[in-house]
Design a protein around this motif. Sequence first.
Motif, PDB file in Angstrom:
ATOM      1  N   SER A   1      61.950 -28.878  33.241  1.00 39.65           N
ATOM      2  CA  SER A   1      61.024 -29.720  33.443  1.00 39.65           C
ATOM      3  C   SER A   1      61.683 -31.107  33.933  1.00 39.65           C
ATOM      4  CB  SER A   1      60.610 -30.609  32.091  1.00 39.65           C
ATOM      5  OG  SER A   1      62.155 -31.465  31.346  1.00 39.65           O
ATOM      6  N   THR A   2      60.931 -31.382  35.019  1.00 43.85           N
ATOM      7  CA  THR A   2      61.780 -32.202  35.134  1.00 43.85           C
ATOM      8  C   THR A   2      62.555 -33.638  34.726  1.00 43.85           C
ATOM      9  OG1 THR A   2      60.269 -34.519  35.609  1.00 43.85           O
ATOM     10  CG2 THR A   2      60.396 -32.274  37.438  1.00 43.85           C
ATOM     11  N   GLN A   3      62.326 -33.471  33.389  1.00 43.34           N
ATOM     12  CA  GLN A   3      63.147 -34.085  31.973  1.00 43.34           C
ATOM     13  C   GLN A   3      64.753 -34.494  31.940  1.00 43.34           C
ATOM     14  OE1 GLN A   3      60.760 -35.162  28.431  1.00 43.34           O
ATOM     15  NE2 GLN A   3      62.064 -37.027  27.756  1.00 43.34           N
ATOM     16  N   ALA A   4      64.424 -32.589  31.685  1.00 43.03           N
ATOM     17  CA  ALA A   4      66.371 -31.780  31.626  1.00 43.03           C
ATOM     18  C   ALA A   4      66.854 -32.102  33.430  1.00 43.03           C
ATOM     19  CB  ALA A   4      65.719 -30.591  31.242  1.00 43.03           C
ATOM     20  N   ARG A   5      66.380 -31.870  33.896  1.00 42.67           N
ATOM     21  CA  ARG A   5      67.079 -32.196  35.233  1.00 42.67           C
ATOM     22  C   ARG A   5      68.135 -32.859  35.405  1.00 42.67           C
ATOM     23  NH1 ARG A   5      65.127 -29.946  40.335  1.00 42.67           N
ATOM     24  NH2 ARG A   5      67.244 -29.798  41.852  1.00 42.67           N
ATOM     25  N   PRO A   6      68.261 -34.105  35.168  1.00 44.71           N
ATOM     26  CA  PRO A   6      69.486 -35.143  34.948  1.00 44.71           C
ATOM     27  C   PRO A   6      70.305 -34.256  33.785  1.00 44.71           C
ATOM     28  CG  PRO A   6      67.321 -36.662  34.830  1.00 44.71           C
ATOM     29  CD  PRO A   6      66.867 -34.699  34.682  1.00 44.71           C
ATOM     30  N   VAL A   7      70.207 -34.251  32.237  1.00 45.75           N
ATOM     31  CA  VAL A   7      70.408 -33.710  31.597  1.00 45.75           C
ATOM     32  C   VAL A   7      71.724 -32.908  31.263  1.00 45.75           C
ATOM     33  CG1 VAL A   7      70.432 -32.802  29.236  1.00 45.75           C
ATOM     34  CG2 VAL A   7      69.002 -34.652  29.570  1.00 45.75           C
TER      35      VAL A   7
ATOM     36  N   GLY B   1      77.268 -29.988  35.072  1.00 47.41           N
ATOM     37  CA  GLY B   1      77.352 -29.162  35.286  1.00 47.41           C
ATOM     38  C   GLY B   1      76.323 -28.300  36.057  1.00 47.41           C
ATOM     39  N   LEU B   2      75.393 -28.107  35.368  1.00 44.22           N
ATOM     40  CA  LEU B   2      74.396 -27.049  35.563  1.00 44.22           C
ATOM     41  C   LEU B   2      73.496 -27.102  36.530  1.00 44.22           C
ATOM     42  CD1 LEU B   2      73.782 -26.423  31.436  1.00 44.22           C
ATOM     43  CD2 LEU B   2      75.239 -25.044  33.175  1.00 44.22           C
ATOM     44  N   VAL B   3      73.245 -25.809  37.278  1.00 47.69           N
ATOM     45  CA  VAL B   3      71.987 -26.186  38.370  1.00 47.69           C
ATOM     46  C   VAL B   3      71.044 -25.716  37.858  1.00 47.69           C
ATOM     47  CG1 VAL B   3      71.261 -25.427  40.403  1.00 47.69           C
ATOM     48  CG2 VAL B   3      73.633 -25.334  39.881  1.00 47.69           C
ATOM     49  N   PRO B   4      69.875 -26.960  37.212  1.00 46.40           N
ATOM     50  CA  PRO B   4      68.267 -26.413  36.706  1.00 46.40           C
ATOM     51  C   PRO B   4      67.386 -25.386  37.864  1.00 46.40           C
ATOM     52  CG  PRO B   4      68.838 -28.937  37.415  1.00 46.40           C
ATOM     53  CD  PRO B   4      69.989 -28.030  38.109  1.00 46.40           C
ATOM     54  N   CYS B   5      66.652 -24.718  37.074  1.00 44.44           N
ATOM     55  CA  CYS B   5      66.256 -23.788  37.282  1.00 44.44           C
ATOM     56  C   CYS B   5      65.199 -24.286  38.847  1.00 44.44           C
ATOM     57  CB  CYS B   5      65.020 -23.429  36.569  1.00 44.44           C
ATOM     58  SG  CYS B   5      63.980 -22.065  36.535  1.00 44.44           S
ATOM     59  N   GLY B   6      64.793 -25.620  39.040  1.00 46.16           N
ATOM     60  CA  GLY B   6      64.249 -25.755  40.219  1.00 46.16           C
ATOM     61  C   GLY B   6      65.070 -25.555  41.208  1.00 46.16           C
ATOM     62  N   ALA B   7      66.300 -26.051  41.012  1.00 46.39           N
ATOM     63  CA  ALA B   7      67.278 -26.111  42.326  1.00 46.39           C
ATOM     64  C   ALA B   7      67.586 -24.629  42.485  1.00 46.39           C
ATOM     65  CB  ALA B   7      68.156 -26.689  41.373  1.00 46.39           C
ATOM     66  N   LEU B   8      67.066 -23.676  41.846  1.00 46.32           N
ATOM     67  CA  LEU B   8      67.462 -21.992  42.698  1.00 46.32           C
ATOM     68  C   LEU B   8      66.413 -21.845  43.946  1.00 46.32           C
ATOM     69  CD1 LEU B   8      68.796 -21.061  38.911  1.00 46.32           C
ATOM     70  CD2 LEU B   8      70.294 -21.377  40.393  1.00 46.32           C
ATOM     71  N   PRO B   9      66.904 -20.463  44.167  1.00 46.11           N
ATOM     72  CA  PRO B   9      66.268 -19.760  45.074  1.00 46.11           C
ATOM     73  C   PRO B   9      64.701 -19.883  44.475  1.00 46.11           C
ATOM     74  CG  PRO B   9      68.195 -19.562  45.381  1.00 46.11           C
ATOM     75  CD  PRO B   9      68.290 -19.862  44.346  1.00 46.11           C
ATOM     76  N   ALA B  10      63.250 -18.815  44.741  1.00 44.88           N
ATOM     77  CA  ALA B  10      62.822 -18.870  44.150  1.00 44.88           C
ATOM     78  C   ALA B  10      63.036 -17.091  43.900  1.00 44.88           C
ATOM     79  CB  ALA B  10      61.664 -18.513  45.373  1.00 44.88           C
ATOM     80  N   GLY B  11      62.291 -16.925  42.869  1.00 46.08           N
ATOM     81  CA  GLY B  11      62.751 -15.503  42.307  1.00 46.08           C
ATOM     82  C   GLY B  11      63.247 -15.731  40.932  1.00 46.08           C
ATOM     83  N   PHE B  12      64.531 -16.527  40.764  1.00 49.73           N
ATOM     84  CA  PHE B  12      64.978 -16.616  40.290  1.00 49.73           C
ATOM     85  C   PHE B  12      64.448 -17.607  38.769  1.00 49.73           C
ATOM     86  CE2 PHE B  12      68.587 -16.848  43.328  1.00 49.73           C
ATOM     87  CZ  PHE B  12      69.448 -16.234  42.887  1.00 49.73           C
ATOM     88  N   CYS B  13      63.505 -17.875  38.502  1.00 51.88           N
ATOM     89  CA  CYS B  13      63.038 -18.447  37.264  1.00 51.88           C
ATOM     90  C   CYS B  13      61.652 -18.109  36.853  1.00 51.88           C
ATOM     91  CB  CYS B  13      63.157 -20.080  37.229  1.00 51.88           C
ATOM     92  SG  CYS B  13      64.786 -20.490  37.491  1.00 51.88           S
ATOM     93  N   GLY B  14      61.670 -17.804  35.611  1.00 51.61           N
ATOM     94  CA  GLY B  14      60.278 -16.678  35.406  1.00 51.61           C
ATOM     95  C   GLY B  14      59.398 -18.036  35.434  1.00 51.61           C
TER      96      GLY B  14
END
Length: 59
Positions: free
Chosen positions: A35-41, A46-59
């Motif tokens: 979720s977008t709610q978890a992104r700042p957390v 120091g983690l990269v949220p799933c949505g910020a990764l290239p396509a295909g990394f997150c299912g």
Amino acid sequence: MADRSYKFWEVDHAYTYQAPDAHSLTGAFLDYVRSTQARPVLERGGLVPCGALPAGFCG
């Protein structure tokens, strides 16, 4: 780390035996992590949220 100060990185995976029930704790956790709610957390940690990764990394 998100700032690329560490040259090695890996992707963490969350595996389940089957698709979790939408009303289960597992399902709620996986929904939250994506979720977008978890992104700042995640970024604060120091983690990269799933949505910020290239396509295909997150299912």
